[in-house]
Structure formats: structure tokens, C-alpha cells
Design a protein around this motif. Structure first.
Motif, PDB file in Angstrom:
ATOM      1  N   HIS A  43     -10.907  42.399   8.503  1.00  0.00           N
ATOM      2  CA  HIS A  43     -11.127  42.090   7.085  1.00  0.00           C
ATOM      3  C   HIS A  43     -12.557  41.587   6.896  1.00  0.00           C
ATOM      4  N   PRO A  44     -13.255  42.027   5.833  1.00  0.00           N
ATOM      5  CA  PRO A  44     -14.676  41.655   5.681  1.00  0.00           C
ATOM      6  C   PRO A  44     -14.929  40.174   5.461  1.00  0.00           C
ATOM      7  N   GLY A  45     -14.013  39.435   4.879  1.00  0.00           N
ATOM      8  CA  GLY A  45     -14.254  37.997   4.689  1.00  0.00           C
ATOM      9  C   GLY A  45     -12.936  37.300   4.470  1.00  0.00           C
ATOM     10  N   LEU A  46     -12.239  37.001   5.561  1.00  0.00           N
ATOM     11  CA  LEU A  46     -10.894  36.453   5.427  1.00  0.00           C
ATOM     12  C   LEU A  46     -10.987  34.960   5.138  1.00  0.00           C
ATOM     13  N   ARG A  47     -11.037  34.620   3.830  1.00  0.00           N
ATOM     14  CA  ARG A  47     -11.068  33.213   3.424  1.00  0.00           C
ATOM     15  C   ARG A  47      -9.850  32.951   2.565  1.00  0.00           C
ATOM     16  N   ARG A  48      -9.550  31.655   2.385  1.00  0.00           N
ATOM     17  CA  ARG A  48      -8.465  31.308   1.472  1.00  0.00           C
ATOM     18  C   ARG A  48      -8.858  31.709   0.053  1.00  0.00           C
ATOM     19  N   ILE A  49      -7.865  32.053  -0.761  1.00  0.00           N
ATOM     20  CA  ILE A  49      -8.201  32.526  -2.103  1.00  0.00           C
ATOM     21  C   ILE A  49      -7.616  31.608  -3.172  1.00  0.00           C
ATOM     22  N   LEU A  50      -6.439  31.028  -2.942  1.00  0.00           N
ATOM     23  CA  LEU A  50      -5.823  30.155  -3.943  1.00  0.00           C
ATOM     24  C   LEU A  50      -5.939  28.680  -3.555  1.00  0.00           C
ATOM     25  N   CYS A  51      -5.726  28.374  -2.276  1.00  0.00           N
ATOM     26  CA  CYS A  51      -5.843  26.980  -1.823  1.00  0.00           C
ATOM     27  C   CYS A  51      -7.310  26.682  -1.520  1.00  0.00           C
ATOM     28  N   PRO A  52      -7.675  25.381  -1.510  1.00  0.00           N
ATOM     29  CA  PRO A  52      -9.035  25.028  -1.098  1.00  0.00           C
ATOM     30  C   PRO A  52      -9.289  25.446   0.358  1.00  0.00           C
ATOM     31  N   GLU A  53     -10.564  25.628   0.693  1.00  0.00           N
ATOM     32  CA  GLU A  53     -10.894  26.161   2.015  1.00  0.00           C
ATOM     33  C   GLU A  53     -10.443  25.252   3.147  1.00  0.00           C
ATOM     34  N   ASP A  54     -10.369  23.924   2.887  1.00  0.00           N
ATOM     35  CA  ASP A  54     -10.013  23.012   3.973  1.00  0.00           C
ATOM     36  C   ASP A  54      -8.527  22.642   3.952  1.00  0.00           C
ATOM     37  N   TRP A  55      -7.740  23.416   3.248  1.00  0.00           N
ATOM     38  CA  TRP A  55      -6.303  23.154   3.190  1.00  0.00           C
ATOM     39  C   TRP A  55      -5.677  23.448   4.553  1.00  0.00           C
ATOM     40  N   VAL A  56      -4.677  22.640   4.922  1.00  0.00           N
ATOM     41  CA  VAL A  56      -4.029  22.823   6.223  1.00  0.00           C
ATOM     42  C   VAL A  56      -2.671  23.492   5.998  1.00  0.00           C
ATOM     43  N   GLY A  57      -2.380  24.509   6.768  1.00  0.00           N
ATOM     44  CA  GLY A  57      -1.063  25.135   6.713  1.00  0.00           C
ATOM     45  C   GLY A  57      -0.985  26.266   5.708  1.00  0.00           C
ATOM     46  N   HIS A  58       0.138  26.954   5.726  1.00  0.00           N
ATOM     47  CA  HIS A  58       0.330  28.124   4.863  1.00  0.00           C
ATOM     48  C   HIS A  58       1.584  27.896   4.031  1.00  0.00           C
ATOM     49  N   PRO A  59       1.420  27.633   2.711  1.00  0.00           N
ATOM     50  CA  PRO A  59       2.516  27.091   1.892  1.00  0.00           C
ATOM     51  C   PRO A  59       3.767  27.962   1.797  1.00  0.00           C
ATOM     52  N   LEU A  60       3.680  29.258   1.963  1.00  0.00           N
ATOM     53  CA  LEU A  60       4.894  30.059   1.798  1.00  0.00           C
ATOM     54  C   LEU A  60       5.657  30.253   3.109  1.00  0.00           C
ATOM     55  N   ARG A  61       5.211  29.595   4.177  1.00  0.00           N
ATOM     56  CA  ARG A  61       6.021  29.565   5.395  1.00  0.00           C
ATOM     57  C   ARG A  61       7.232  28.677   5.148  1.00  0.00           C
ATOM     58  N   LYS A  62       8.366  29.072   5.705  1.00  0.00           N
ATOM     59  CA  LYS A  62       9.588  28.313   5.418  1.00  0.00           C
ATOM     60  C   LYS A  62       9.567  26.926   6.053  1.00  0.00           C
ATOM     61  N   ASP A  63       8.782  26.730   7.118  1.00  0.00           N
ATOM     62  CA  ASP A  63       8.749  25.411   7.763  1.00  0.00           C
ATOM     63  C   ASP A  63       7.518  24.612   7.343  1.00  0.00           C
TER      64      ASP A  63
END
Lengths: 176, 402
Positions: free
Chosen positions: A143-163
Motif C-alpha cells: 500500500h502506498p501510504g498505510l496510515r490511520r484514516i479515522l482514528c488519530p495517528e497515535d491511537w493504540v489498537g484496532h477498534p473493530l476487533r472483538k477483543d
């Protein structure tokens, strides 16, 4: 082209890269291995009689039950699915591709799984993949620039993971 | 006598010398449509790069959807595209109905056409008025909002709300249209048409408007497809694609037997071209002017569709919907469906594990894809063209959010 004939053709073309299918589902889907994804997508887009030129949506579904009581009764083994919804202007048909991934790369918690990027094939995948990376935690290789798009760049974790656990605080802002 | 500021050549040169500069547009700039932030890399007046940042409204809609039943999530779909909430309700309701394999009576079908096409008119009116505002004209904005208010009055009578309706729901609608409503709707449509003509006179054929929009932000059909653009954006580029005609059967059967033509340029002219202002010679297919024009023609088309639907609705048999419990159990499986919302294709994806609460809820919105093409359109344009280009895409930030 009927679902079975189409599946046979893809199987003949790509052999073991087509790892499964469900033609009885409401939206019949075809499962592709991560290593064959880019080739299959290029084939689907460029073949004169297929022309799946539009990528409608990329979504990730996390199959994991964090509650141990419910997990014992769950009908699935924990895994992550990346689902591609394609559309052909020519045949006016849609197609669903699925890629199955482990929840964590090499079973190391925190190490997110990898799948090749299709943003070179459909530029619209650029943002969709960033969104899936941000919210579901899948790394798109190439991917040419895999950055976060909705959360801030320094956010920890991935919110749609069930855990996923909501952080207790973020830059002095109280969560939960 | 001291040398004046202007006479000293070195000072003048220093003053007009341009340098690369980063300019932030938004999230508060009024022409950026909500909480959109654009980072422009400019050299003088020329924009070399535009980077949209979209995460300012992150409301976790998908995550909430995984904790509510589908009918409970309907109010959240309202808040996605708040200018066309009925169309959002419909998209989600159809997706859930597809998963539940629910068939609707004819009356519900025609009722949905009336409501969603009215909302399409309201949404395009805002798109049109706000676009005029982006380019510095105010009156069309007022006229458009006055007409939109009349549609909202009609909606208020139907469901009691003016912006977030939750009216169309899984299994049809929450209740039937009130008596006498169809007559009021017909009166509204009759008086709307002269207003549209007025807006054509004020904007579509206005020399300043044409200069500001024609041949600006040209989007080729190939690029529009590659970036997944939909709705008036892709039709403005000349791609003949409308889900009301080409989409999935569950959606197109709503429009079975309706007479309508997809608004797209064919053979150098649009359908109904003879009634409406001709395409100016400066305009190029795929530019801002064409995207605007497609929206204007779609308003007329929707008026026609509402009229047809009203005829059918008043003679249709059956109920306005089938009852579905708030916590109805969903069958195991997954379904994806796209509908033609005013801004383009709105897709919903639902995965169910057999309980009444979906396992995964996903929304694919048109504005998200339409906005992602901005950096291609804005390359090399002037700063003043950026609002013109972004406005012509007609994005709603609530829809881009997840």
C-alpha cells in the motif's frame, strides 16, 4: 455464467490459490489465498468477458468470541476475513471475494496479519484499505501510504476487533 | 529622498517571490462542508497537492451497530447522510430484508419510492444551493432552502421529524401516509417546477457560474470508475450507470414498471435536453458544471417519479409493510446491498451469527469514494477552484464517517 462454471474456470486458471467457495449463500462468495489475491484480481478486472472494474467495498470481519462461555458454543474457529465486493459494468453482476487470515500473524498477539494490497489495481482501495487497517488491524503489503484514516495517528489498537478494550485515557481525556 | 518601497527592484522581487506553502482549509471553513480538513500545498495561487483528512467526526457507527438490533440501528443510519436520511433508512432496511428474505407488499414499495424520491429532491436542492454559496452567490441558496423546507413540512406530517426520520424501516415503514397527504405532495410538486427553472436561470446559464465551473476539475470516466465514484459524479463523467435500473433485483424491483431514463449524456445531449438550458460550449464532459447539471436534471426526473409513484400507491393493494419485531432473530448468514442514494451508491453489509444482534455491520458510502478522487482533480488548479471542485462532489461528512 453460472456460479459453478465461473468457479471451475477460476480454479482451472489459478489452481490451489482458489481455496474455497460457498455458492449457496445469499451473496455467493469465492475464497482466495492471500498469495494469489493480486493475480486473481487482475484477471477479474482485465478479462474481456468479466471486467470487474469497480471495487465497491472492502470490509474485514473479526470472527472471535472474547467471552469464554460463549466461545465454547461458537460455531467458528477464531479468524479474520477480508471481504471484497466487486462490480462489473459489463455483465451488471457483483462478485464477492474473501481472504481468510489468522487473527494474529504467527500467533503472536499484537502482530497484525498481512494481505497484499490491491490499490494498484483499483485506486479506490487506497482509502478502503486504510480504513480496514485502522479499524480492524490488517496490514496491506504494498500500500502506498498505510496510515490511520479515522482514528488519530497515535491511537493504540484496532477498534473493530472483538477483543478491543477502550483505552482508559487518551492525552488526558478520560475514556470509558 | 528615500527610495520608495515600490521603486526598489530588490524589495519588489522579494515581495512577489512565491514559495511552497502549506495551507489548512477547514475543518471550519464554511465551503468545506462540515468537518472536512484539506491540507493544500500551494505555490502562489496554484495548488500542487491536496490531502483530505476525514477523521474528525468518528462516531463509531459500525461498532454501535454490533451492539444493537437492526431496527434499533435505523436512527444511526439517519445520521449518516443527514440530508437524505430516508434513503439511508431504505438502504439498511433493504439489506436486512435481503438477509431475512422478506417480501414486501406492493403498497409499501410505492410508498418507499414516493418518500425516497422526495428526499432525493430535498438533498439535491441543498447540494445545488450550497454549491452556489461555495461560488459566492446567495439567492439560489435561499430559494433552494425554501423549497426544501416544504418537503420537510411534508415529512414532518408523515413521521413527526424534520431531519432524522427513522420512517422507512425493516419490513416497510413505521406507519402509513396520513389522509390528504398525497394532495399536498402534488401541490408542492406543481409549484416546484417553476422554481427549478428560476434556479437554472440564476446558476446553470449564469456566465459567472459557467466560468467558475466549466472545464474545472475534469474527471475522466476511467478515473471515475477506478476511484469507485458513483451517483451524479460518475454520471457527470458520462458513465451510464444508475442502480435504480442496473442494481440488484431486490432494489430495482421497487422501480418495476416506472418510466424513467438515466440522466447521462448520450450522443452529445442529455435526455430532456430540449426543455432545459443547453450545455455551454466551454463545458467539458466530467467537469464541475456537468456534475451540477446532472443533479439539476435529476430533480426534474424525481418529480416525475414521485408523480408516477403516487398514482400507483393510491390504487395499490395490501398493507404499507409487514410487521417485524424490534428484536426479531436474524437468520445466519451475510448480505450486502447497494442502493442509489442522492450522492451515489450507499452499500450496507450485515453479517449475522443467528442472534438478533448482527455480528458485523458495515457501511460503504458514496461520499467516501467520491472524496478520495479530490487529490487527482485538484492537482494544478487555483485555490479558488478547490471549493468549486469539492462542492461539485457534494460530500456529506456524516456519510464518510464510520
Amino acid at each position: 455464467m453460472s456460479g459453478q462454471a465461473f468457479l471451475d474456470r477460476l480454479k482451472q486458471q489459478f489452481g490451489d490459490e482458489i481455496t474455497g467457495a460457498n455458492l449457496e449463500a445469499i451473496d455467493p462468495w469465492i475464497e482466495v489465498s492471500p498469495s494469489g489475491l493480486v493475480e486473481v484480481c487482475l484477471y477479474l478486472r482485465d478479462q474481456a468477458d468479466l471486467k470487474f472494474e469497480m471495487l465497491n467495498c472492502i470490509s474485514a470481519v473479526d470472527y472471535f468470541e472474547p467471552d469464554p462461555k460463549k466461545a465454547a458454543k461458537a460455531t467458528f474457529a477464531p479468524h479474520l476475513e477480508v471481504v471484497y465486493h466487486l462490480w462489473s459494468f459489463k455483465g451488471k453482476v457483483s462478485l464477492v471475494l474473501k481472504v481468510m487470515l489468522p487473527r494474529w500473524q504467527d500467533d503472536v498477539p499484537g502482530q497484525i496479519p498481512e494481505v497484499p494490497s490491491v490499490s494498484q489495481i483499483w485506486p479506490t482501495a487506497d482509502w478502503h484499505e486504510r480504513e480496514v487497517y485502522d479499524l480492524s488491524g490488517v496490514r496491506f503489503v504494498g500500500h502506498p501510504g498505510l496510515r490511520r484514516i479515522l482514528c488519530p495517528e497515535d491511537w493504540v489498537g484496532h477498534p473493530l476487533r472483538k477483543d478491543y478494550d477502550m483505552p482508559l485515557e487518551y492525552h488526558g481525556i478520560r475514556g470509558r | 529622498m528615500a527610495v520608495s518601497h515600490l521603486e526598489d527592484q530588490r524589495i519588489v522581487e522579494f515581495d512577489v517571490r512565491t514559495d511552497e506553502m502549506l495551507v489548512n482549509m477547514g475543518p471550519q471553513h464554511p465551503s468545506t462542508h462540515g468537518v472536512l480538513r484539506l491540507v493544500l500545498r500551494t505555490d502562489g495561487e496554484i495548488v500542487s497537492e491536496v490531502t483530505p483528512h476525514i477523521g474528525y467526526l468518528h462516531r463509531c457507527a459500525e461498532k454501535i451497530g454490533e451492539n444493537l438490533t437492526p431496527r434499533q440501528w435505523i436512527p444511526y443510519t439517519d445520521r449518516m447522510d443527514y440530508l437524505a436520511a430516508m434513503n439511508m433508512n431504505l438502504g439498511w432496511a433493504l439489506t436486512v430484508e435481503k438477509l431475512m428474505k422478506l417480501e414486501l407488499p406492493d403498497k409499501a414499495r410505492h410508498l418507499r419510492v414516493i418518500i425516497t424520491e422526495l428526499n432525493r429532491i430535498a438533498s439535491h436542492l441543498v447540494g445545488m444551493g450550497a454549491y452556489g454559496l461555495d461560488l459566492g452567490t446567495f439567492s439560489p441558496f435561499l430559494y433552494a432552502f425554501r423549497e426544501r423546507e416544504r418537503i420537510l413540512d411534508l415529512f414532518e406530517e408523515v413521521c413527526g421529524a424534520r431531519l432524522t426520520y427513522s420512517y422507512l424501516t425493516v419490513g416497510g415503514a413505521t406507519h402509513d401516509l396520513p389522509t390528504g397527504w398525497l394532495r399536498k405532495c402534488d401541490e408542492f410538486l406543481t409549484q416546484l417546477l417553476p422554481v427549478i427553472d428560476e434556479c437554472h436561470a440564476l446558476l446553470t446559464t449564469n456566465a459567472i457560474f459557467v466560468r467558475r465551473t466549466a472545464n474545472i476539475g475534469v474527471l475522466s470516466p476511467e478515473m471515475a470508475i477506478a476511484y469507485g465514484c458513483t451517483g451524479p459524479v460518475i454520471r457527470g463523467s458520462g458513465v451510464d450507470h444508475d442502480l435504480r435500473r442496473d442494481g440488484e433485483e431486490r432494489y430495482t424491483e421497487m422501480y418495476d414498471g416506472y418510466a424513467f431514463e438515466v440522466i447521462v449524456q448520450k450522443g452529445g445531449h442529455y435526455p430532456k435536453d430540449h426543455d432545459y438550458p443547453a450545455v455551454p460550449s466551454e463545458a467539458v464532459l466530467g467537469d464541475c458544471w456537468h456534475r451540477f447539471y446532472v443533479r439539476m436534471l435529476e430533480v426534474i426526473q424525481s418529480v416525475d417519479l414521485v408523480r408516477q409513484a403516487m398514482d400507483r400507491y393510491s390504487t395499490a393493494t395490501g398493507a404499507f409493510g409487514v410487521p417485524v419485531k424490534l428484536t426479531e432473530k436474524l437468520p445466519k448468514g451475510e448480505a450486502y446491498l447497494e442502493t442509489e442514494a442522492p450522492r451515489g451508491q450507499m452499500g450496507f453489509y450485515i453479517v449475522s451469527d443467528g442472534t438478533s444482534i448482527p455480528w458485523r455491520v458495515r457501511a460503504r458510502s458514496s461520499s467516501f469514494c467520491n472524496l478520495s478522487v479530490t487529490h487527482e482533480l485538484c492537482r494544478g488548479c487555483l485555490i479558488a477552484d478547490v471549493p468549486a471542485i469539492v462542492g461539485s462532489l457534494d460530500v456529506v461528512m456524516g456519510e464518510i464517517d464510520r
